[in-house]
Each structure stands twice: as structure tokens, then as C-alpha cells.
Design an enzyme around this catalytic site. Sequence first.
Site, PDB file in Angstrom:
ATOM      1  N   ASP A  64       0.699  -1.163   0.052  1.00 17.12           N
ATOM      2  CA  ASP A  64       0.062  -0.046  -0.025  1.00 17.12           C
ATOM      3  C   ASP A  64       0.767   1.026   0.025  1.00 17.12           C
ATOM      4  O   ASP A  64       0.278   2.129  -0.365  1.00 17.12           O
ATOM      5  CB  ASP A  64      -1.078   0.011   1.195  1.00 17.12           C
ATOM      6  CG  ASP A  64      -0.439  -0.218   2.566  1.00 17.12           C
ATOM      7  OD1 ASP A  64       1.170  -0.380   2.577  1.00 17.12           O
ATOM      8  OD2 ASP A  64      -0.837  -0.323   3.725  1.00 17.12           O
ATOM      9  N   HIS A  65       1.930   1.100   0.404  1.00 15.55           N
ATOM     10  CA  HIS A  65       2.831   2.579   0.468  1.00 15.55           C
ATOM     11  C   HIS A  65       3.584   2.690  -0.662  1.00 15.55           C
ATOM     12  O   HIS A  65       3.446   3.867  -1.336  1.00 15.55           O
ATOM     13  CB  HIS A  65       3.985   2.189   1.691  1.00 15.55           C
ATOM     14  CG  HIS A  65       3.580   2.503   3.052  1.00 15.55           C
ATOM     15  ND1 HIS A  65       2.632   1.457   3.494  1.00 15.55           N
ATOM     16  CD2 HIS A  65       3.905   3.211   3.744  1.00 15.55           C
ATOM     17  CE1 HIS A  65       2.290   1.730   4.859  1.00 15.55           C
ATOM     18  NE2 HIS A  65       3.132   2.782   5.059  1.00 15.55           N
ATOM     19  N   ASP A 119       4.049  -1.545  11.104  1.00 12.41           N
ATOM     20  CA  ASP A 119       3.540  -0.218  10.893  1.00 12.41           C
ATOM     21  C   ASP A 119       2.819   0.495  12.263  1.00 12.41           C
ATOM     22  O   ASP A 119       2.190  -0.152  12.977  1.00 12.41           O
ATOM     23  CB  ASP A 119       2.390  -0.371   9.753  1.00 12.41           C
ATOM     24  CG  ASP A 119       2.045   1.148   9.452  1.00 12.41           C
ATOM     25  OD1 ASP A 119       2.654   1.734   8.194  1.00 12.41           O
ATOM     26  OD2 ASP A 119       1.274   2.104   9.959  1.00 12.41           O
ATOM     27  N   ARG A 379      -0.420  12.724  10.321  1.00 12.49           N
ATOM     28  CA  ARG A 379       0.770  13.188  10.577  1.00 12.49           C
ATOM     29  C   ARG A 379       1.196  14.387   9.967  1.00 12.49           C
ATOM     30  O   ARG A 379       0.881  14.399   8.543  1.00 12.49           O
ATOM     31  CB  ARG A 379       1.964  12.202  10.464  1.00 12.49           C
ATOM     32  CG  ARG A 379       2.153  11.053  11.600  1.00 12.49           C
ATOM     33  CD  ARG A 379       3.242  10.005  11.447  1.00 12.49           C
ATOM     34  NE  ARG A 379       2.896   9.239  12.514  1.00 12.49           N
ATOM     35  CZ  ARG A 379       3.400   7.980  12.490  1.00 12.49           C
ATOM     36  NH1 ARG A 379       4.030   7.441  11.373  1.00 12.49           N
ATOM     37  NH2 ARG A 379       3.353   7.283  13.547  1.00 12.49           N
ATOM     38  N   SER A 535       6.873   6.902  13.100  1.00 14.19           N
ATOM     39  CA  SER A 535       6.777   5.517  12.485  1.00 14.19           C
ATOM     40  C   SER A 535       7.547   4.380  13.141  1.00 14.19           C
ATOM     41  O   SER A 535       8.236   4.566  14.152  1.00 14.19           O
ATOM     42  CB  SER A 535       7.285   5.723  11.145  1.00 14.19           C
ATOM     43  OG  SER A 535       7.851   4.295  10.852  1.00 14.19           O
ATOM     44  N   ARG A 537       9.240   2.301  11.454  1.00 15.08           N
ATOM     45  CA  ARG A 537      10.474   1.786  10.540  1.00 15.08           C
ATOM     46  C   ARG A 537      11.557   1.521  11.399  1.00 15.08           C
ATOM     47  O   ARG A 537      12.266   2.390  11.842  1.00 15.08           O
ATOM     48  CB  ARG A 537      10.474   2.799   9.304  1.00 15.08           C
ATOM     49  CG  ARG A 537      10.903   4.199  10.015  1.00 15.08           C
ATOM     50  CD  ARG A 537      10.989   5.312   8.654  1.00 15.08           C
ATOM     51  NE  ARG A 537       9.393   5.783   8.443  1.00 15.08           N
ATOM     52  CZ  ARG A 537       9.131   6.824   8.292  1.00 15.08           C
ATOM     53  NH1 ARG A 537       9.972   7.688   7.960  1.00 15.08           N
ATOM     54  NH2 ARG A 537       7.896   7.115   7.787  1.00 15.08           N
TER      55      ARG A 537
HETATM   56  C1  MIC Z   1       3.864   6.070   8.345  1.00 16.49           C
HETATM   57  O1  MIC Z   1       3.067   6.613   8.505  1.00 16.49           O
HETATM   58  O2  MIC Z   1       5.211   6.961   8.822  1.00 16.49           O
HETATM   59  C2  MIC Z   1       4.353   4.929   7.839  1.00 16.49           C
HETATM   60  C3  MIC Z   1       5.176   5.050   6.641  1.00 16.49           C
HETATM   61  O3  MIC Z   1       3.207   3.995   7.603  1.00 16.49           O
HETATM   62  C4  MIC Z   1       5.410   4.146   8.713  1.00 16.49           C
HETATM   63  C5  MIC Z   1       5.950   2.790   8.463  1.00 16.49           C
HETATM   64  C6  MIC Z   1       6.965   3.111   7.471  1.00 16.49           C
HETATM   65  O4  MIC Z   1       7.756   4.001   7.605  1.00 16.49           O
HETATM   66  O5  MIC Z   1       7.246   2.297   6.513  1.00 16.49           O
HETATM   67  C7  MIC Z   1       4.449   3.942  10.049  1.00 16.49           C
HETATM   68  O6  MIC Z   1       3.773   4.554  10.435  1.00 16.49           O
HETATM   69  O7  MIC Z   1       4.866   3.100  10.954  1.00 16.49           O
HETATM   70 FE1  SF4 Z   2      -0.073   4.565   5.185  1.00 10.85          FE
HETATM   71 FE2  SF4 Z   2       1.241   5.472   7.276  1.00 10.85          FE
HETATM   72 FE3  SF4 Z   2      -0.296   7.197   5.994  1.00 10.85          FE
HETATM   73 FE4  SF4 Z   2      -1.269   5.329   7.386  1.00 10.85          FE
HETATM   74  S1  SF4 Z   2      -0.131   6.722   8.255  1.00 10.85           S
HETATM   75  S2  SF4 Z   2      -1.766   5.945   5.325  1.00 10.85           S
HETATM   76  S3  SF4 Z   2       0.004   3.510   7.248  1.00 10.85           S
HETATM   77  S4  SF4 Z   2       1.515   6.106   5.475  1.00 10.85           S
END
Ligand code: MIC
Ligand code: SF4
Length: 642
Positions: A64-65, A119, A379, A535, A537
Site C-alpha cells: 500500500d505504500h 506499521d 501526521r 513510524s 520503521r
Molecule cells: C508512516 O505513516 O510513517 C508509515 C510510513 O506508515 C510508517 C511505516 C514506514 O515507515 O514504512 C509507520 O507509521 O510505521
Molecule cells: Fe499509510 Fe502510514 Fe499514512 Fe497510514 S499513516 S496511510 S499507514 S503512510
Amino acid sequence: MGKTLAQKIIAAHLVVGDMTPGSEIALKIDQTLTQDATGTMAYLEFETMGIPRVRTELSVAYVDHNTLQCGFENSDDHRYLQTVAAKYGVQFSRPGNGICHQVHLERFGKPGKTLIGSDSHTPTGGGLGMLAFGAGGLDVAVAMGGGAYYITMPRMFKVNLTGKLAPYVTAKDVSLELLRILSVKGGVGAIIEWGGPGVATLSVPERGTITNMGTELGATTSIFPSDEITRRFLAAQGREADYVPLASDPDAVYDRVIDIDLSTLKPLIACPHSPDNVVEAASLQNVKVDQVCIGSCTNSSLYDMLKVAAMLKGKTVHPSVSLSVSPGSRQVLTMLADCGALSDILASGARVLECACGPCIGMGFSPNSGGVSLRTFNRNFLGRSGTKDGQVYLVSPETAVASALAGFITDPTTLGEPLQVTMPERFLVNDSAILPPLPADQAADAPVLRGPNIKEFPKSKPFTDTLSAELVLKVGDNITTDHIMPAGAKILPYRSNIPYLSKFCFEVCDPAFPERAKAAGDGVIVGGSNYGQGSSREHAALVPMYLGIRCVIAKSFARIHVANLINAGILPLTFENPDDYDRIEQGAKLTIDHIIRGMEEGRLTVSDGSGFTFRAVCDLSQRQRGILLAGGLLNYTREGGL
Ligand code: MIC
Ligand code: SF4
């Protein structure tokens, strides 16, 4: 003494420890999820464990990313994920099928089960009464292999809801209100349980919005009871058999209770660049808007999208505003198309994007220079949108549409007539884009396809008794994982290529950092409070480790990030006296002696080469010390520590 709902689920899954807040516990994990940006690394790690088949009740790999496929990198990763999932017993949700948290809520989440996901917004499952945690990829890999998930036993907070939301005031405003009250650090070390009579007025998707944004509070997770509303949602998804009623005991004891009267809430807005920078939308009504984005795992359910369509029907987006709408899943998009709501959205001049994370993670649709972007996301960290000087505000879908139509930030309650949205009795269920794994007897010989973008996993070093290292970077409070390891369309495709990714480490704060860290050999980072928020990550730990970082000293850490640091073999320390933060300078040559004894005693002494020494707290369990001494969790599990 009665138990809270979270305590009941923890008790039913506890495999190590006792439930004293602050102590380390381990939980049996029923379900796992991964998304592609963290999942590629998680499955590479899983493969090194040599386990032939996942040992969970259910594991799902979502894409999805990274759906843009601007070159071969993402396509190769998708192919890797599809083949690795098929081989090891994991369901594969194809690109375009939707955002992991939305699809998981619709198709797989079950009340009372434990879920970890690579995630940070995995707590969305708490909207269904699951105990769902965001975790680093390696922790998810271990759970897929049947290993337990280790956390610090949280304290219990309750948000007691009374009343009912007024028209045009939404679940998103409830989340923003709690962020206003608690701040981005206010949930650290706690599970937030939602209760009180107001709960019965909120649908499962609205509950999912609220548990999703519990992540922004730093909470370990958030959870709603499983009640008649939950049963109806599951029945509408054709999954009534998954329903079990769940609630806290009437005499459950909470460490903190926060009361929110839903009927008093107003539309709220989080200003740049932090989700807790919250004011009433009405107070910003003269701010001109350039861009509006609707979607993300926070606000992309059918309920949200039907409201958006109803507000856009027969209207035209303001000429100076660019509006995007990303439905959360194929189910949502299909149902919007079938009932005609999609046509209302398109006719307004909105751009409909794929069912994916998209702009939320800077995958396209970045705002113009200095542009004001209103987003229904969770965010608004500096630079995350892909435009460094973009001004991102977080809002509800209703505030987003009202503002997209007016061209200025607009309080939707000024629009008059309440919205009339009817939800269907049954959702349209078509799981054709979820591929089941191969049967076990065909899996052994099935190939796993890897592209050239998958590079070797970086090697971490075990600790010896002394560390001499340069303080290569000193940063302030609330450093997010988007500062440490940015994402976005240009960088995200390289999540399985740590050497390339390392060029962008801390790019937002100090573009010279990667070269300086490499030149220094062993390095230390110093941070303020809430270091590593955001995140899950693990790249925000693996990349610094690759660049030679051995230790991070901060005033305090965010939960998932500190676990990722330990998993990567980086020593996390906190200042015993926070004022010592001001007494050390970037460039200092730090020495830490007697590391092994100090780790056991929980205190280490750090000297800065100029005669100044200070004490640092090293609050580690025996298992965490073992991981660090082995040079990270992968080495530790290989040595039999699982
Ligand atoms: C995000 O919202 O920052 C992400 C991208 O979904 C991350 C995961 C990632 O960095 O791949 C998260 O929230 O954990
Ligand atoms: Fe995707 Fe992270 Fe954004 Fe949710 S917050 S839509 S999981 S990138």
C-alpha cells in the site's frame, strides 16, 4: 479487583513476566500484518530464521505504500513479497487493494485477538476490540516464527465518553481533542481504553479513526470494547462468526481517567508541524488553502467517503484548491462507484487517487512551495509531505471538504443542514485481490523472486566493555522517524537497500550527517525528549547502525523506536540528569567504560574527553542486554535466544 479490557487480553496471551506496570512482559501473537515499505525487510529477516511456515493464526502482507513503480525497484519488491508470502503461508493483499489498516479492519480483524504489524498505525485494529501494536519489522518476523512479542507492561488510561457528536463534528475531532489534552508524549507507556456511554454512538470505522491516532499520543495502543456495534459491523462484512462481546469489568481501576463530552466538541485542526498543535478550525478561517487531501488509514472508510461525496454533490472545488481523494480500500471504492457517490466526487473536480497511502507518505501530491495543505491524515511532521516548506494541517473529512469548496480554512458547522448518510446493511465482499498462500505441500519448492535492489542486511557489532565514539549529531526534542530516515517517493523504493538509503539519513536536520558519521567510525547521537516518535520503521535504527552509530543518548525515547534500536544492536541511554544534555557538544569524543557491569547496574558513566563526566540510565531487561551483547536481535535469535 476488576480488570480493564486490555488487561484481560494481556492475561490471556501472557507468556513471560507478570503484569506489573513498567516490567517487561511477552505476549503470544495471534495475527501479524506487514506493509511493503517495512515488509520487504521483515520477510528478509524472517527468511534468515529458517522457519518453513509462519506459526501465527493469520499473517497478511499488504502492498500500500510503494505503489508508484517509477522504476523496477517497487515492482521487484512487490514480486518478492508476493512470492515470499505464498511460500511461507502469508495472505497477500495486492497493490491497489487498499491501505493495510483499513483492509485489515474490514476483512481480518477479530475482537480479543493480539495483532502486531510493521506499521505504527496497527492499533487501528483496536476499533474492533483487538489488542493491536505497531512494531519493528524484526519483531514481526519473530512473531511470524512463533516467538513472543516483548513490551513494557503499560499503565491503563481511560477516556470516558459522554454525549453525542454534533453535526459536522467527527471522530477525527475526538482524536485531535485528546492530542490537545495529552500532547504527542501524553500516551507514552499507556494503553488508552475508550469507554463510557458515548462509545455506543460511534461506529467501528469511527472507532478505528480514534485508535489509529492513539499512535500520535505515543500510546502503546488504544482499544474500544467489542459490543453490538462491533457485531453489526462484522455481520455486514459477512464475518459475524468472528464476533465476541468484550468489555472491561465495572470495577476496573485506571491510572488516569479523562472525560470528554462529545456534544461539546468543535471541529479542530492540528497546525504545522505537530499533530498536537491543535486549535479550533474556526480560529483559522482566513487562512487561504492551496491543497486538500482526503484519505489515509485515519479517514478513508466508506462512512468517511460517503460524507465527502454528499458534501461535494452538486458543488465545485474552489479554483485555487487542488483536491485529492484516496478511498481506503477496493471495497470502499467499489461501493462508492456502485451507489453513484464516486460520480459526485469526480463531478466536483476532485482527483481520485489509488486506494493506497499516497500523499500521506509523500508518494506524490506534494504541496506547492510554501503551500497550505489540509489533510485528513494523522501526521504533519516537517518535510513528510515531500515539500520542505509545505504547511500541513490535519483535519476531519468534513473540515477538508468545507475548506476545499471555500478556498479558505472553513469550520464545517457553518454549512447549516446536517449531513444525511446511510450506511449499507451489508458491505460488498470480494476478496479477489487477496491471494491465499500456497498449500504447505507445494510451498517447499516454490521460488522466491528477488530483484537487484535487495541488498545485504547490514551487520551490527556486539558490545565490548568499552566504547570510544564521537558525538556525531546533537538534535532537539520530538525528533521523528521522518527526521531520522525520511520516506517519500524518491527514497521509499530503497527500503531494502540500506547503503543507498543511508545517504538520506537525517537529511531534514543535517544533510552532512551521513558522511560525517561514516568518517567518524563509531558514533553517538544525542537527542532531547521523545526521540524517535512516529513510524515503526526499523530503518531509523538500521541505517544509523550501518553508519556506525553505537549508542543514542536522549532525554526520553518513543516506545517502538527504542525497541528497534535495541534490535539493531544500538545502546539506548537516557540522561540521569536532563541538564547534562546542555553540557555536551557535537564533536566531543565520548568514552563509556565498564559497559557490561554498568548495563547490569542500570547506570553507565560517560566522559566527554574534556574532563566532564555524566551518568546515563540504561534501563534494560536481561533479554535486552543479551540482544545488545549479541550485536542485535538477529544474532541473538540465531544464538538460540528466541
Ligand atoms: C508512516 O505513516 O510513517 C508509515 C510510513 O506508515 C510508517 C511505516 C514506514 O515507515 O514504512 C509507520 O507509521 O510505521
Ligand atoms: Fe499509510 Fe502510514 Fe499514512 Fe497510514 S499513516 S496511510 S499507514 S503512510
